[in-house]
Design a protein around this motif. Sequence first.
Motif, PDB file in Angstrom:
ATOM      1  N   ALA A  60       0.801  -1.231   0.000  1.00  0.00           N
ATOM      2  CA  ALA A  60       0.000   0.000   0.000  1.00  0.00           C
ATOM      3  C   ALA A  60       0.831   1.277   0.000  1.00  0.00           C
ATOM      4  O   ALA A  60       0.272   2.381  -0.038  1.00  0.00           O
ATOM      5  CB  ALA A  60      -0.937  -0.001   1.208  1.00  0.00           C
ATOM      6  N   HIS A  61       2.152   1.139   0.062  1.00  0.00           N
ATOM      7  CA  HIS A  61       2.970   2.351   0.014  1.00  0.00           C
ATOM      8  C   HIS A  61       4.404   2.027  -0.383  1.00  0.00           C
ATOM      9  O   HIS A  61       5.143   1.415   0.380  1.00  0.00           O
ATOM     10  CB  HIS A  61       2.986   3.072   1.370  1.00  0.00           C
ATOM     11  N   CYS A  62       4.784   2.436  -1.567  1.00  0.00           N
ATOM     12  CA  CYS A  62       6.197   2.295  -1.920  1.00  0.00           C
ATOM     13  C   CYS A  62       6.580   3.293  -2.995  1.00  0.00           C
ATOM     14  O   CYS A  62       5.730   3.968  -3.580  1.00  0.00           O
ATOM     15  CB  CYS A  62       6.517   0.877  -2.343  1.00  0.00           C
ATOM     16  N   HIS A  63       7.893   3.407  -3.193  1.00  0.00           N
ATOM     17  CA  HIS A  63       8.464   4.330  -4.183  1.00  0.00           C
ATOM     18  C   HIS A  63       9.477   3.527  -4.988  1.00  0.00           C
ATOM     19  O   HIS A  63      10.648   3.449  -4.618  1.00  0.00           O
ATOM     20  CB  HIS A  63       9.227   5.475  -3.513  1.00  0.00           C
ATOM     21  N   LEU A  64       9.027   2.916  -6.081  1.00  0.00           N
ATOM     22  CA  LEU A  64       9.958   2.120  -6.882  1.00  0.00           C
ATOM     23  C   LEU A  64      11.034   2.985  -7.540  1.00  0.00           C
ATOM     24  O   LEU A  64      12.076   2.472  -7.945  1.00  0.00           O
ATOM     25  CB  LEU A  64       9.203   1.300  -7.935  1.00  0.00           C
ATOM     26  N   THR A 199      -0.607  10.592   0.895  1.00  0.00           N
ATOM     27  CA  THR A 199       0.389  11.576   1.316  1.00  0.00           C
ATOM     28  C   THR A 199       1.161  11.013   2.497  1.00  0.00           C
ATOM     29  O   THR A 199       0.764  10.008   3.087  1.00  0.00           O
ATOM     30  CB  THR A 199      -0.272  12.923   1.689  1.00  0.00           C
ATOM     31  N   HIS A 200       2.295  11.657   2.804  1.00  0.00           N
ATOM     32  CA  HIS A 200       3.045  11.318   4.019  1.00  0.00           C
ATOM     33  C   HIS A 200       2.614  12.295   5.105  1.00  0.00           C
ATOM     34  O   HIS A 200       2.561  13.500   4.865  1.00  0.00           O
ATOM     35  CB  HIS A 200       4.544  11.485   3.791  1.00  0.00           C
ATOM     36  N   LEU A 201       2.326  11.785   6.289  1.00  0.00           N
ATOM     37  CA  LEU A 201       1.888  12.687   7.361  1.00  0.00           C
ATOM     38  C   LEU A 201       2.426  12.217   8.706  1.00  0.00           C
ATOM     39  O   LEU A 201       2.390  11.022   9.012  1.00  0.00           O
ATOM     40  CB  LEU A 201       0.352  12.735   7.399  1.00  0.00           C
ATOM     41  N   ALA A 254       0.212   7.737   4.727  1.00  0.00           N
ATOM     42  CA  ALA A 254       1.401   6.963   5.104  1.00  0.00           C
ATOM     43  C   ALA A 254       1.970   7.502   6.407  1.00  0.00           C
ATOM     44  O   ALA A 254       2.089   8.719   6.583  1.00  0.00           O
ATOM     45  CB  ALA A 254       2.450   7.040   4.001  1.00  0.00           C
ATOM     46  N   HIS A 255       2.257   6.564   7.283  1.00  0.00           N
ATOM     47  CA  HIS A 255       3.055   6.763   8.492  1.00  0.00           C
ATOM     48  C   HIS A 255       2.274   7.070   9.772  1.00  0.00           C
ATOM     49  O   HIS A 255       2.057   6.186  10.572  1.00  0.00           O
ATOM     50  CB  HIS A 255       4.211   7.746   8.267  1.00  0.00           C
ATOM     51  N   LEU A 256       1.917   8.335  10.037  1.00  0.00           N
ATOM     52  CA  LEU A 256       1.301   8.695  11.332  1.00  0.00           C
ATOM     53  C   LEU A 256       2.112   8.133  12.503  1.00  0.00           C
ATOM     54  O   LEU A 256       1.572   7.489  13.404  1.00  0.00           O
ATOM     55  CB  LEU A 256      -0.155   8.217  11.435  1.00  0.00           C
ATOM     56  N   THR A 306       6.104  -1.129   1.967  1.00  0.00           N
ATOM     57  CA  THR A 306       7.543  -1.317   2.159  1.00  0.00           C
ATOM     58  C   THR A 306       8.278   0.016   2.210  1.00  0.00           C
ATOM     59  O   THR A 306       9.441   0.055   2.603  1.00  0.00           O
ATOM     60  CB  THR A 306       8.156  -2.107   0.991  1.00  0.00           C
ATOM     61  N   ASP A 307       7.608   1.123   1.773  1.00  0.00           N
ATOM     62  CA  ASP A 307       8.324   2.369   1.539  1.00  0.00           C
ATOM     63  C   ASP A 307       9.434   2.103   0.512  1.00  0.00           C
ATOM     64  O   ASP A 307       9.406   1.073  -0.172  1.00  0.00           O
ATOM     65  CB  ASP A 307       8.867   2.949   2.856  1.00  0.00           C
ATOM     66  N   SER A 308      10.397   3.000   0.378  1.00  0.00           N
ATOM     67  CA  SER A 308      11.393   2.790  -0.684  1.00  0.00           C
ATOM     68  C   SER A 308      12.651   2.132  -0.140  1.00  0.00           C
ATOM     69  O   SER A 308      12.852   2.045   1.069  1.00  0.00           O
ATOM     70  CB  SER A 308      11.777   4.133  -1.305  1.00  0.00           C
TER      71      SER A 308
HETATM   72 ZN   LIG Z   1       6.996   7.110   1.382  1.00  0.00          ZN
END
Ligand SMILES: [Zn+2]
Length: 400
Positions: A60-64, A199-201, A254-256, A306-308
């Motif tokens: 649900a969240h990554c930056h290839l 978004t990242h928050l 993403a994150h919190l 996984t994030d990047s």
């Molecule tokens: Zn990210």
Amino acid sequence: MIIRARTVVPMASDPIENGAVAVTENEITAVGRFDEIRRQHGGDVLDLGEMILLPGLINAHCHLDYTVLRGKIAPQTQFADWIRAINAEKAELSEQDYIESIQTGFSEARRFGTTTIANLTAFPQLIPSIDEPMRTWWFGELIDVRSPEQAEQIVDDAVAHLKSARRWGLAPHAPFTASPRLYSRCEEIARRENVLLTTHLAESRDEMQMFRDGAGAAFDFLKSIGRSMEDCGGETPVARFLRTRTADDRWIIAHLNELADTDFELLRAAPKFHIAHCPRSHSFFGHVPFALDRLRAMGFNICLGTDSLASNSDLSLFAEMRDLIQKKPQLPPREVVEMATVNGARAINQRDSLGGIQPGARADLIALPDAGAASSVFERIIAFAAPVPWMMLDGELVSS
Ligand SMILES: [Zn+2]
């Protein structure tokens, strides 16, 4: 066709011993005990033997974009230092490097059993050059920190490129790099085009200090590159986001990670968006423990990313599940697997078609060798630490 396995784990219902799944073209038409499915459905039987068959995983969240940065950036004590380090690495990369990076990332994610990915890209113009080997939601990652007066233009230019993708959405990067105008424009377009937002928050302590206290390393860094810091020194990132956004269930946040007590009060009353938690990226940065239990109890849908590889070592969601359960051993293993399957599907508004083995869902399936130890099938899934040996994607067998 009928696919049989020693254990079928539909996620949408309880595990089935000696189970089978009937697939017609790219759709699952039935799931149940092998003898029943065999009686009711025709077609060839593919017997996977001593395997666990489950839905393909959802990242649900990554930056290839940054797959190529694996191992290049050491853990930093300050988030602002990490941003500086990644910016220095990015300056060395060409468009061709990014294309290869994304392509390599796709292959790796697929090897580890991912069949659907929410991928943020800073380069939506590269999408037509990329062979997309799994279901991909392309989110245009947008930053206007150096030119906030061009917010609308930046969004509109990205949308023109994103429309070449089958599935897309918008990702204002974070409240410290994307202006309120940019966020508003993204929301406006998301409603108009019926697409998702992410978004990242509240990712880091630096971000909290910047917005709440008007101080700290991120504050100093962003001030030095010309960001107007007038919005700092009052609200937490979450308070600011909730006040200005219509945070409906289009948002995957993403994150919190860094939350104040007052944030929990606000979140309790807030619309329940989706939260992408990235366990190993969380460990890399040494954030305070993720408030998983409190956020879940409030009704937030929590999925995994996984994030990047600028803050992680590989693109395996199995490794994310393991990291999470190591940190929170009281979590029921079934719920951890749900975070990488059904919860991810809910976040991308695909609960009926992805993340579960159920009639009407797409045939995205993976199978793992079943060690068959005494532990539960969900523990055996989480423990799996090798490339996934069998995959079906959209009804097609994928050779590994
Ligand atoms: Zn990210």
